[in-house]
Every structure is written in C-alpha cells, then in structure tokens.
Write an enzyme that holds these catalytic residues in place. Structure first.
Site, PDB file in Angstrom:
ATOM      1  N   LYS A  13      50.919 -28.308 -34.840  1.00 20.56           N
ATOM      2  CA  LYS A  13      52.331 -28.093 -34.498  1.00 20.56           C
ATOM      3  C   LYS A  13      53.220 -29.216 -35.031  1.00 20.56           C
ATOM      4  CE  LYS A  13      51.921 -28.082 -29.969  1.00 20.56           C
ATOM      5  NZ  LYS A  13      50.491 -28.373 -29.821  1.00 20.56           N
ATOM      6  N   ARG A  88      55.876 -26.435 -21.528  1.00 24.45           N
ATOM      7  CA  ARG A  88      54.434 -26.309 -21.322  1.00 24.45           C
ATOM      8  C   ARG A  88      54.102 -25.774 -19.935  1.00 24.45           C
ATOM      9  NH1 ARG A  88      53.138 -30.979 -25.227  1.00 24.45           N
ATOM     10  NH2 ARG A  88      50.889 -31.048 -25.397  1.00 24.45           N
ATOM     11  N   ARG A 133      44.714 -42.834 -31.341  1.00 19.97           N
ATOM     12  CA  ARG A 133      45.403 -42.298 -30.155  1.00 19.97           C
ATOM     13  C   ARG A 133      44.514 -42.410 -28.924  1.00 19.97           C
ATOM     14  NH1 ARG A 133      48.973 -36.941 -31.083  1.00 19.97           N
ATOM     15  NH2 ARG A 133      48.443 -36.756 -28.890  1.00 19.97           N
ATOM     16  N   ARG A 144      42.563 -31.671 -22.277  1.00 21.16           N
ATOM     17  CA  ARG A 144      43.855 -31.235 -22.805  1.00 21.16           C
ATOM     18  C   ARG A 144      43.814 -29.754 -23.203  1.00 21.16           C
ATOM     19  NH1 ARG A 144      47.429 -34.156 -25.872  1.00 21.16           N
ATOM     20  NH2 ARG A 144      46.345 -34.005 -27.837  1.00 21.16           N
TER      21      ARG A 144
HETATM   22  P1  AMP Z   1      51.481 -33.782 -27.652  1.00 20.86           P
HETATM   23  O1  AMP Z   1      51.673 -34.780 -28.730  1.00 20.86           O
HETATM   24  O2  AMP Z   1      52.511 -32.676 -27.673  1.00 20.86           O
HETATM   25  O3  AMP Z   1      50.088 -33.237 -27.598  1.00 20.86           O
HETATM   26  O4  AMP Z   1      51.729 -34.551 -26.269  1.00 20.86           O
HETATM   27  C1  AMP Z   1      50.957 -35.678 -25.919  1.00 20.86           C
HETATM   28  C2  AMP Z   1      50.986 -35.873 -24.404  1.00 20.86           C
HETATM   29  O5  AMP Z   1      52.342 -36.065 -23.967  1.00 20.86           O
HETATM   30  C3  AMP Z   1      50.502 -34.674 -23.593  1.00 20.86           C
HETATM   31  O6  AMP Z   1      49.091 -34.668 -23.450  1.00 20.86           O
HETATM   32  C4  AMP Z   1      51.202 -34.929 -22.265  1.00 20.86           C
HETATM   33  O7  AMP Z   1      50.597 -35.979 -21.534  1.00 20.86           O
HETATM   34  C5  AMP Z   1      52.558 -35.429 -22.724  1.00 20.86           C
HETATM   35  N1  AMP Z   1      53.490 -34.300 -22.932  1.00 20.86           N
HETATM   36  C6  AMP Z   1      54.061 -33.906 -24.094  1.00 20.86           C
HETATM   37  N2  AMP Z   1      54.859 -32.845 -23.912  1.00 20.86           N
HETATM   38  C7  AMP Z   1      54.795 -32.546 -22.587  1.00 20.86           C
HETATM   39  C8  AMP Z   1      55.385 -31.542 -21.779  1.00 20.86           C
HETATM   40  N3  AMP Z   1      56.205 -30.602 -22.303  1.00 20.86           N
HETATM   41  N4  AMP Z   1      55.093 -31.544 -20.457  1.00 20.86           N
HETATM   42  C9  AMP Z   1      54.288 -32.488 -19.916  1.00 20.86           C
HETATM   43  N5  AMP Z   1      53.676 -33.436 -20.630  1.00 20.86           N
HETATM   44  C10 AMP Z   1      53.932 -33.486 -21.965  1.00 20.86           C
END
Ligand code: AMP
Length: 189
Positions: A13, A88, A133, A144
């Site tokens: 994404k 989400r 990361r 996740r």
């Molecule tokens: P991502 O890079 O989109 O996978 O996001 C990394 C982490 O940020 C996720 O595993 C969550 O801990 C947090 N995160 C990102 N977007 C959201 C969201 N919309 N709601 C809650 N937590 C989020």
C-alpha cells in the site's frame, strides 16, 4: 479525488500510494508514516503510540481519529487525498464519514490491494530486516495480519455496499500493480 487504499500489512500500500498520489497530484496520507515520524521525534503523540505499534496493536481510535481530522484540515488535502492505512476500525469509518460530511465532500473510491498471507509474512520479514522496523518481528507480523483479518477486513463490506470498492491483485512487479490500480481508479469515473 478522494481515495482510500485498504489491504493487509505488506501488500504494498505504501509504495503504491506514493506513486498513485504523485500522478494524481494529491497527498498520500499514511497514518502509519505519521505515527512513525512522531515516534522517531519523541513527540507526545509518538510517546502515546509507540507501545501499541511495537506490539502490533492498533493505536486507539481517539488518537488516530484526532490525527486524521487534523491532517485532512490542511490546505494540501482540500482538493483530494489518498488515505493509506485509515480507516482500520468501524469508529474510524464513522469519523471519516463525519469529517467528509462536515466538508461537504465524499469519497470517490476504495482500492482494495489483495495478497496471499504467506507471501505477506515473507515480504514483511524482509522489509523489517531492510528498514529495521521494530514492529515487524515474525510474531508481531502474524499478530498484525490477524488484527487486519479481524478488525479491518470486515470494513470492506461497508464500502462494497456503497459500490465503491475495486479489488486489485497486489502480486507482481511494482509497475504492473500500479497499472492495475490506475485502471481501477479510471473505473471510479
Ligand atoms: P502501517 O504502516 O500502516 O502498517 O502502520 C503501522 C502501525 O501504526 C500499525 O501497526 C498501528 O500500530 C499503527 N496504525 C497505523 N494506522 C492506524 C490506524 N488507522 N488505526 C490504528 N493504528 C494505526
């Protein structure tokens, strides 16, 4: 255009959002990137979000919704945006609906980027090695993915019922996937 890109962690994404948003001349807004920036800079938001992120949990809706409400009020987001990784959860869907209604705007479409679970685990493990990361150990990766299946996948039907979802196969070369997304966006009209 006001677009969402939804898909499991590791589906690509982030990479695709930046490419697509650039072409459309709109900002790619990634809640994950915003959280990571805040963690790195040890802001108040970053301190609150870090433990959830490290455990592969979602950051609470109250914090996430506030962040998005603020980000969507910036000038660069007035003529469109591509939201990556938000909403989400159901309360996040409701908040986004509220924000858009207040702005008298609406979404143009939702890109659903799909990929096979095992492929995702190996992609995420590789990315964790390359980018260091801390939210991507094998155990956290599996968590996740589970969280995505339990909390986020059910949201797709909300947008499908609104006739807004285009499914895109996320497997293949980056350029091939971008072409598929371009075609999906063209179908939004
Ligand atoms: P991502 O890079 O989109 O996978 O996001 C990394 C982490 O940020 C996720 O595993 C969550 O801990 C947090 N995160 C990102 N977007 C959201 C969201 N919309 N709601 C809650 N937590 C989020």
């Amino acid at each position: 255009m006001r677009l969402l890109i939804i898909g499991p962690p590791g589906a690509g994404k982030g990479t695709q959002s930046v490419l697509i948003a650039d072409k459309l001349g709109i900002p790619a807004i990634s809640t994950g990137d915003i959280f990571r920036f805040n963690v790195k800079n040890e802001t108040e938001l970053g301190k609150k979000a870090k433990s959830y992120m490290d455990a592969g949990e979602y950051v609470p809706d109250s914090l996430t919704n506030e962040l998005v409400r603020d980000r969507l009020s910036h000038d660069d987001a007035q003529s469109g945006f591509l939201l990556d990784g938000y909403p989400r959860t159901q309360p996040q869907v409701d908040t986004l609906d509220e924000i858009l209604a207040e702005q008298e705007n609406s979404l143009d479409g939702v890109i659903l980027l799909e990929a096979d679970q095992e492929e995702l685990v190996s992609r995420l493990a590789n990315r964790a090695r390359e980018q260091g990361r801390t939210d991507d150990s094998e155990e956290v990766i599996r968590h996740r993915l589970e969280l995505y299946t339990e909390e986020t996948e059910p949201l797709i039907s909300i947008y499908s019922d609104r006739g807004m979802v285009a499914r895109v196969d996320g497997l293949g070369e980056i350029g091939e996937v971008t072409e598929r997304i371009d075609a999906a966006i063209a179908s939004f009209g």
